[in-house]
Scaffold this active site. Sequence first.
Site, PDB file in Angstrom:
ATOM      1  N   SER A 165       1.039  -1.170   0.025  1.00 55.06           N
ATOM      2  CA  SER A 165       0.051  -0.010  -0.147  1.00 55.06           C
ATOM      3  C   SER A 165       0.917   1.196  -0.053  1.00 55.06           C
ATOM      4  O   SER A 165       2.141   1.347   0.414  1.00 55.06           O
ATOM      5  CB  SER A 165      -0.836   0.136   1.317  1.00 55.06           C
ATOM      6  OG  SER A 165      -1.765   1.170   1.421  1.00 55.06           O
ATOM      7  N   LYS A 206       3.667  -3.130   7.101  1.00 52.39           N
ATOM      8  CA  LYS A 206       4.034  -3.342   5.519  1.00 52.39           C
ATOM      9  C   LYS A 206       5.488  -3.116   5.099  1.00 52.39           C
ATOM     10  O   LYS A 206       6.055  -3.854   4.604  1.00 52.39           O
ATOM     11  CB  LYS A 206       2.889  -2.892   4.806  1.00 52.39           C
ATOM     12  CG  LYS A 206       1.442  -3.374   4.925  1.00 52.39           C
ATOM     13  CD  LYS A 206       0.616  -2.759   3.908  1.00 52.39           C
ATOM     14  CE  LYS A 206      -0.884  -3.473   4.235  1.00 52.39           C
ATOM     15  NZ  LYS A 206      -1.051  -4.867   3.648  1.00 52.39           N
ATOM     16  N   PRO A 223       4.346   7.929   9.049  1.00 50.42           N
ATOM     17  CA  PRO A 223       3.947   7.717  10.118  1.00 50.42           C
ATOM     18  C   PRO A 223       2.703   8.248  10.506  1.00 50.42           C
ATOM     19  O   PRO A 223       1.900   7.613  11.351  1.00 50.42           O
ATOM     20  CB  PRO A 223       5.056   7.999  11.011  1.00 50.42           C
ATOM     21  CG  PRO A 223       6.443   8.079  10.230  1.00 50.42           C
ATOM     22  CD  PRO A 223       5.655   8.618   9.113  1.00 50.42           C
ATOM     23  N   ASP A 224       2.366   9.403  10.189  1.00 49.38           N
ATOM     24  CA  ASP A 224       1.027  10.142  10.622  1.00 49.38           C
ATOM     25  C   ASP A 224      -0.063   9.887   9.573  1.00 49.38           C
ATOM     26  O   ASP A 224      -1.117  10.299   9.721  1.00 49.38           O
ATOM     27  CB  ASP A 224       1.292  11.641  10.609  1.00 49.38           C
ATOM     28  CG  ASP A 224       2.499  11.815  11.636  1.00 49.38           C
ATOM     29  OD1 ASP A 224       2.467  11.281  12.632  1.00 49.38           O
ATOM     30  OD2 ASP A 224       3.053  12.960  11.461  1.00 49.38           O
TER      31      ASP A 224
END
Length: 326
Positions: A183, A211, A189-190
Amino acid sequence: EMTSVTGVQTCALPIWHVPSTDRHMRMLAFMMLALSPASALKVLVTGAGGRTGRLVFEQLQQDASMSPVGLVRSRKAEKALRKVGAGDDDIVRGDVTDTNVLAGAMAGCDGVVLCTSAVPQIKPLSIVKLLFKKIVLRRADPGRPQFRFSPGGTPEEVDWLGAKMQIDAAKAAGVKRFVFVSSMGGTQPDNFLNSIGRRADGSGGDILLWKRKAERYLVASGLEYSIIHPGGLVDDPGAKRELRVGVGDALLQEEFRQVPRADVARVSCAALTSPEAAKVSLDLASRPEGEGEPTAEAASLFSVLGGRSCDYQGTVLPDPPSIFVE
């Protein structure tokens, strides 16, 4: 593409008594009959019960040069594959965290398409709260619904540990090409998707980061790989839109970043045999239907990259909190 030859008549005469032209034709026919079954590439599709995985399986089924096997967890998913013509030898029922299941499923496979992913489940009470805020309190921003992952189905367990086990099993089985359907957003990270299923202690979520960790593991494994990062998945027909590729989550900056699952499946299938797809990690999106020229040949996208690939050597984000830490 080599196809089976049927209707070849036998002759009582030894082959050297057959006229030269006929003899050559018969020899060619028998060679094609002998080589055709062996020429089909055996491909394991994990997560074949999911919407994208099932499309990958169906498209491989329609290709005479491919012999797909679907790995599914549930009886319902197994029945779905049987409805599209899968037989007993085309289905393996089990879990990707079971090493014995993986070893058996990957035995003799030329390729693997990983379509497994943790699937969040919505919390019904959060919908009630959201509706109350929107309808009764008339809040302009009522918030988002809340999600959870089922036991054993968290991103850490499925998207990291489950993927790692698939990569290890593929390497042990001598798989020649490993296609990882992942994906977009692995560098963020946010990203909202990382918040789904996150517990009070910070563990349980971060699906994109887990992932990404599995992708790094694949890149370092020595397997020949292709990694595909789709944008927002939609269930529209394939081959109707112009597809776009990029690297490093750059396509997330675009206003339109959807891509039909059927097109993700097309690109995944093409990656199994395209030389230009080897050791490539790309982002995949599309233009709205009606804009641009529909991409007829999925394999053509790999050359569009011009040798570019997503970077795994730069900044490596720290691992998210683990559910296994007490």
